[in-house]
Design a protein around this motif. Structure first.
Motif, short mmCIF file in Angstrom:
data_model
loop_
_atom_site.label_atom_id
_atom_site.label_comp_id
_atom_site.label_asym_id
_atom_site.label_seq_id
_atom_site.Cartn_x
_atom_site.Cartn_y
_atom_site.Cartn_z
N TRP A 191 2.86 -12.54 -47.39
CA TRP A 191 2.53 -11.84 -45.89
C TRP A 191 3.45 -10.90 -45.92
CZ3 TRP A 191 -0.70 -13.29 -42.36
CH2 TRP A 191 -1.19 -14.39 -42.37
N TYR A 192 3.09 -9.48 -45.43
CA TYR A 192 4.00 -8.48 -45.07
C TYR A 192 3.92 -8.01 -43.66
CZ TYR A 192 4.29 -6.95 -50.03
OH TYR A 192 4.58 -6.70 -51.28
N ARG A 193 4.74 -7.24 -43.15
CA ARG A 193 4.68 -7.12 -41.68
C ARG A 193 5.35 -5.50 -41.69
NH1 ARG A 193 9.80 -10.58 -39.40
NH2 ARG A 193 11.53 -9.19 -40.42
N GLN A 248 4.22 -20.23 -41.25
CA GLN A 248 5.16 -20.79 -40.03
C GLN A 248 6.35 -20.21 -39.83
OE1 GLN A 248 4.05 -23.81 -38.07
NE2 GLN A 248 5.75 -23.20 -36.85
N MET A 249 6.37 -19.78 -38.44
CA MET A 249 7.48 -19.00 -37.99
C MET A 249 8.21 -19.53 -37.02
SD MET A 249 5.67 -14.88 -38.15
CE MET A 249 4.71 -15.17 -36.72
N ASN A 250 9.59 -19.97 -37.19
CA ASN A 250 10.12 -20.74 -36.14
C ASN A 250 11.41 -19.75 -35.68
OD1 ASN A 250 8.49 -23.16 -36.29
ND2 ASN A 250 9.65 -23.67 -38.08
N SER A 251 12.01 -20.05 -34.68
CA SER A 251 13.23 -19.53 -34.10
C SER A 251 12.91 -17.96 -34.14
CB SER A 251 14.47 -19.65 -35.13
OG SER A 251 14.63 -21.10 -35.20
N GLU A 277 13.34 -8.77 -33.14
CA GLU A 277 13.14 -7.96 -34.53
C GLU A 277 11.99 -8.48 -35.28
OE1 GLU A 277 15.92 -9.32 -32.99
OE2 GLU A 277 17.33 -9.89 -34.92
N ASP A 278 11.32 -9.71 -35.29
CA ASP A 278 10.28 -10.01 -36.01
C ASP A 278 9.07 -9.50 -35.26
OD1 ASP A 278 11.79 -13.22 -35.91
OD2 ASP A 278 11.80 -11.83 -37.66
N GLN A 336 -0.92 -8.95 -34.77
CA GLN A 336 -0.01 -8.62 -34.03
C GLN A 336 1.02 -9.83 -33.65
OE1 GLN A 336 1.22 -5.40 -33.20
NE2 GLN A 336 3.08 -6.43 -32.29
N VAL A 337 2.09 -9.66 -33.68
CA VAL A 337 3.26 -10.72 -33.51
C VAL A 337 4.14 -9.98 -32.66
CG1 VAL A 337 5.04 -12.49 -33.92
CG2 VAL A 337 2.80 -12.18 -35.35
#
Length: 129
Positions: free
Chosen positions: A36-38, A84-87, A91-92, A124-125
């Motif tokens: 995964w890249y962003r 899985q993205m928590n917290s 800036e994410d 998009q996040v």
């Protein structure tokens, strides 16, 4: 040829969670590495997390302890990868891309984007109140 399709992005409040999915289909060689890249506005694309065929993982320091990458292999004709993205933090916020390297070894981790030969369209996040 390999197709990558991401899903699961959206708007979430700080501290919340999201799970991104990537479905990879097509013609694969024996081992495939995925990542995964962003890319945030006006910033360079950066590696978030990577996973190889053997299940070893790599995380950027900024997401360690908050994000978890995983994958499911389907008889070398399809892969499912998750993030899985928590917290989550503001800036994410970024467009998140799924990447695959279809000529890989089982044990190597690939951490530069030039090492990946297939990319998804991105999802998009946005982390905001």
């Amino acid at each position: 040829q390999v197709q990558l399709v991401e899903s699961g992005g959206g708007l979430v409040q700080p501290g919340g969670s999201l799970r991104l999915s990537c479905a990879a289909s097509g013609s694969f060689f024996r081992f495939t590495a995925m990542a995964w890249y962003r890319q945030a506005p006006w910033k360079q694309r950066e590696l978030v997390a990577g996973i190889n065929e053997g299940g070893s993982t790599y995380y950027a320091d900024s997401v360690k302890g908050r994000f978890t990458i995983s994958r499911v292999n389907r008889e070398n004709v399809m892969y499912l990868m998750y993030l899985q993205m928590n917290s989550l933090k503001p800036e994410d916020t970024a467009v998140y891309y799924c990447a695959a390297r279809t000529i890989a070894t089982m044990a190597s981790l690939y951490i530069t984007d030039s090492q990946y030969n297939y990319w998804g369209q991105g999802t998009q996040v946005t982390v905001s109140e």
